[in-house]
Design a protein around this motif. Sequence first.
Motif, PDB file in Angstrom:
ATOM      1  N   PHE A  66     -35.828 121.354 -56.750  1.00  0.00           N
ATOM      2  CA  PHE A  66     -35.116 122.304 -55.419  1.00  0.00           C
ATOM      3  C   PHE A  66     -34.764 123.519 -55.973  1.00  0.00           C
ATOM      4  CE2 PHE A  66     -35.892 117.122 -54.051  1.00  0.00           C
ATOM      5  CZ  PHE A  66     -36.798 118.057 -53.621  1.00  0.00           C
ATOM      6  N   GLU A  67     -35.231 124.636 -55.394  1.00  0.00           N
ATOM      7  CA  GLU A  67     -34.575 125.210 -55.868  1.00  0.00           C
ATOM      8  C   GLU A  67     -32.637 125.931 -55.659  1.00  0.00           C
ATOM      9  OE1 GLU A  67     -35.120 130.651 -55.408  1.00  0.00           O
ATOM     10  OE2 GLU A  67     -36.229 128.825 -54.105  1.00  0.00           O
ATOM     11  N   ASP A  68     -32.794 125.486 -54.466  1.00  0.00           N
ATOM     12  CA  ASP A  68     -30.878 125.099 -54.283  1.00  0.00           C
ATOM     13  C   ASP A  68     -29.951 124.509 -54.996  1.00  0.00           C
ATOM     14  OD1 ASP A  68     -32.428 123.393 -52.381  1.00  0.00           O
ATOM     15  OD2 ASP A  68     -30.887 122.462 -52.177  1.00  0.00           O
ATOM     16  N   ARG A  69     -30.495 123.413 -55.430  1.00  0.00           N
ATOM     17  CA  ARG A  69     -29.851 122.605 -56.561  1.00  0.00           C
ATOM     18  C   ARG A  69     -30.002 124.011 -57.997  1.00  0.00           C
ATOM     19  NH1 ARG A  69     -26.885 118.256 -54.917  1.00  0.00           N
ATOM     20  NH2 ARG A  69     -28.505 116.984 -53.707  1.00  0.00           N
ATOM     21  N   LEU A  70     -30.862 124.161 -58.293  1.00  0.00           N
ATOM     22  CA  LEU A  70     -30.981 124.948 -59.464  1.00  0.00           C
ATOM     23  C   LEU A  70     -30.257 126.056 -59.288  1.00  0.00           C
ATOM     24  CD1 LEU A  70     -34.407 125.280 -60.497  1.00  0.00           C
ATOM     25  CD2 LEU A  70     -32.706 123.796 -61.400  1.00  0.00           C
ATOM     26  N   ALA A  71     -29.538 126.474 -58.123  1.00  0.00           N
ATOM     27  CA  ALA A  71     -28.882 127.690 -57.716  1.00  0.00           C
ATOM     28  C   ALA A  71     -27.149 126.815 -57.805  1.00  0.00           C
ATOM     29  CB  ALA A  71     -29.129 128.287 -56.005  1.00  0.00           C
ATOM     30  N   GLU A  72     -27.113 126.004 -56.722  1.00  0.00           N
ATOM     31  CA  GLU A  72     -25.903 125.257 -56.870  1.00  0.00           C
ATOM     32  C   GLU A  72     -25.144 125.341 -58.244  1.00  0.00           C
ATOM     33  OE1 GLU A  72     -26.104 122.105 -54.326  1.00  0.00           O
ATOM     34  OE2 GLU A  72     -27.053 123.746 -52.507  1.00  0.00           O
ATOM     35  N   THR A  73     -25.714 124.954 -59.017  1.00  0.00           N
ATOM     36  CA  THR A  73     -25.768 124.059 -60.177  1.00  0.00           C
ATOM     37  C   THR A  73     -24.918 124.752 -61.181  1.00  0.00           C
ATOM     38  OG1 THR A  73     -27.052 122.353 -59.972  1.00  0.00           O
ATOM     39  CG2 THR A  73     -26.268 122.389 -62.419  1.00  0.00           C
ATOM     40  N   ARG A  74     -25.924 126.567 -60.876  1.00  0.00           N
ATOM     41  CA  ARG A  74     -25.698 127.691 -61.775  1.00  0.00           C
ATOM     42  C   ARG A  74     -24.512 128.125 -61.589  1.00  0.00           C
ATOM     43  NH1 ARG A  74     -28.246 133.844 -61.842  1.00  0.00           N
ATOM     44  NH2 ARG A  74     -27.546 134.049 -63.696  1.00  0.00           N
ATOM     45  N   GLU A  75     -23.989 127.872 -60.364  1.00  0.00           N
ATOM     46  CA  GLU A  75     -22.677 128.616 -59.774  1.00  0.00           C
ATOM     47  C   GLU A  75     -21.629 127.815 -60.273  1.00  0.00           C
ATOM     48  OE1 GLU A  75     -20.165 131.231 -57.948  1.00  0.00           O
ATOM     49  OE2 GLU A  75     -22.291 131.494 -58.372  1.00  0.00           O
ATOM     50  N   LYS A  76     -21.757 126.951 -60.290  1.00  0.00           N
ATOM     51  CA  LYS A  76     -20.801 125.662 -60.915  1.00  0.00           C
ATOM     52  C   LYS A  76     -20.637 126.215 -62.139  1.00  0.00           C
ATOM     53  CE  LYS A  76     -20.976 122.620 -56.632  1.00  0.00           C
ATOM     54  NZ  LYS A  76     -21.565 120.884 -56.410  1.00  0.00           N
ATOM     55  N   LEU A  77     -21.437 126.027 -62.619  1.00  0.00           N
ATOM     56  CA  LEU A  77     -21.402 126.410 -64.070  1.00  0.00           C
ATOM     57  C   LEU A  77     -20.578 127.227 -64.329  1.00  0.00           C
ATOM     58  CD1 LEU A  77     -24.629 124.206 -65.039  1.00  0.00           C
ATOM     59  CD2 LEU A  77     -22.844 123.658 -65.568  1.00  0.00           C
ATOM     60  N   ASP A  78     -21.028 128.530 -64.036  1.00  0.00           N
ATOM     61  CA  ASP A  78     -20.632 129.685 -63.906  1.00  0.00           C
ATOM     62  C   ASP A  78     -19.122 130.046 -63.904  1.00  0.00           C
ATOM     63  OD1 ASP A  78     -23.015 130.846 -65.137  1.00  0.00           O
ATOM     64  OD2 ASP A  78     -23.433 132.092 -63.039  1.00  0.00           O
ATOM     65  N   THR A  79     -18.623 129.059 -62.516  1.00  0.00           N
ATOM     66  CA  THR A  79     -17.111 128.928 -61.977  1.00  0.00           C
ATOM     67  C   THR A  79     -16.208 128.931 -63.446  1.00  0.00           C
ATOM     68  OG1 THR A  79     -17.701 129.338 -59.569  1.00  0.00           O
ATOM     69  CG2 THR A  79     -15.891 128.453 -60.636  1.00  0.00           C
ATOM     70  N   LEU A  80     -17.139 127.217 -63.884  1.00  0.00           N
ATOM     71  CA  LEU A  80     -16.795 126.647 -65.165  1.00  0.00           C
ATOM     72  C   LEU A  80     -16.476 127.417 -66.066  1.00  0.00           C
ATOM     73  CD1 LEU A  80     -15.408 124.560 -66.064  1.00  0.00           C
ATOM     74  CD2 LEU A  80     -17.253 123.334 -66.915  1.00  0.00           C
ATOM     75  N   ALA A  81     -17.082 128.096 -66.281  1.00  0.00           N
ATOM     76  CA  ALA A  81     -17.367 128.899 -67.937  1.00  0.00           C
ATOM     77  C   ALA A  81     -16.400 130.468 -67.530  1.00  0.00           C
ATOM     78  CB  ALA A  81     -18.698 130.239 -67.312  1.00  0.00           C
ATOM     79  N   THR A  82     -16.278 130.926 -66.033  1.00  0.00           N
ATOM     80  CA  THR A  82     -15.312 131.990 -66.210  1.00  0.00           C
ATOM     81  C   THR A  82     -13.953 131.299 -65.467  1.00  0.00           C
ATOM     82  OG1 THR A  82     -16.791 132.956 -64.643  1.00  0.00           O
ATOM     83  CG2 THR A  82     -14.008 132.993 -64.196  1.00  0.00           C
TER      84      THR A  82
END
Length: 409
Positions: A66-82
């Motif tokens: 599912f696309e929304d799962r990919l988007a949510e996970t990417r956002e969480k990982l980007d936040t963690l990286a920041t």
Amino acid sequence: MRRREFVTSSAAAAAGLVFVKPGPAVASPSSDIVSLGIIGCGGRGNAVGKELVNAGARVVALADLFEDRLAETREKLDTLATDKGRPRTLDPALMFQGPDAYHRLLATPVDAVLITSPPYFHPEHFEAAVAAGKHTYLEKPVSSDVHGALRVEKAARQGTGRISMAVGFQSHYAPPYQEMVRRIHAGQIGELVCAQTYYYTEDLKRKARPEMSPAEARIRNWVFDRVLSGDILVEQNIHVLDIVNWALRGHPVSAAATCGKKARLDVDCSDHFSVTYTYPGNVHVSFNSTQFKGSYDAKLQRFLGSKGYAEATFGKGGVRIVREDDPWDSGAEEGLKDAVTRKAAAFVEGICTKNFVNEVPGGVESTLTAILGRTAAYEGREKTWDEVVGSHARWKERVDISMLAPRRA
């Protein structure tokens, strides 16, 4: 290939871990940073993925239906990286959607994969990961049926010594549990007489929405589907059964059980189980579980011996051995505290140092232990280990997710 046949040191035996001498590494990191792909971007994928990132891995690829799962996970990982002062490096071109997404992810140059898809798909995803030479962290259970568990066991033989293969049981990385089991094995509670364990818990959140197709709603709500999850005994209660196998140094020889649905009639899975396992030496283990709204919430393992007893609880209950002349207390209120963090760190470090771990034999054994109890409950009669494992039983229904492929413009 059973767990005991792999153990090479007393320290590994005490921890319930299996280390194997590596052969030529098919996929090894070129630096101290381990590149990671996540197959299944749900809650568990995000939680364990975060721990692996904290341990030094770098998530570079994602796969989900599912696309929304990919988007949510990417956002969480980007936040963690920041938060860690690192650049946001997850390339949208490495975010794969659809039934074949895992194949496309495995074709990328990742060092390791985290598999947190529904258990029904674990054998398929694990076989592909091993064939691709990827170090693999496979969530429990290894499968939702006997046939799949044996597929995972067979695939792991191909990866032994070449890649690291972890299975998602965190208690083995908790020092209080390690010490309790070591003391049991050393005879501190005397001869083991019997044991008691239970996993009582609340209902789980429903994730389906009215506008979803039946196929999508089923996958989103996979924890309530017996074929996809294995039922609550296999998908959730397996944690405490794994600890029992660890403490008793093996698997049960038979099980008699019941299960039912009385409080939760809107889902496919049972809402309670009651199992009596018989282990070698005629050691009986009483197991009970619930999963419904308003249920008592507690998870315990208690081992009763001729000189005393050992007990441990998930959450704030401590880990201890009770006996008149030589008691022991871990001093830890939460026995599993930081266990997932330790496991993630060990997985990453093992890849970097080529001290590969193979937890699959124990993971298969615990999965089959849970399936043994489930089978006895479903059939309403005592079942033996050899009978259930020798059946190679698989679900009659084959789950088709091809209709969930993303539409192409």
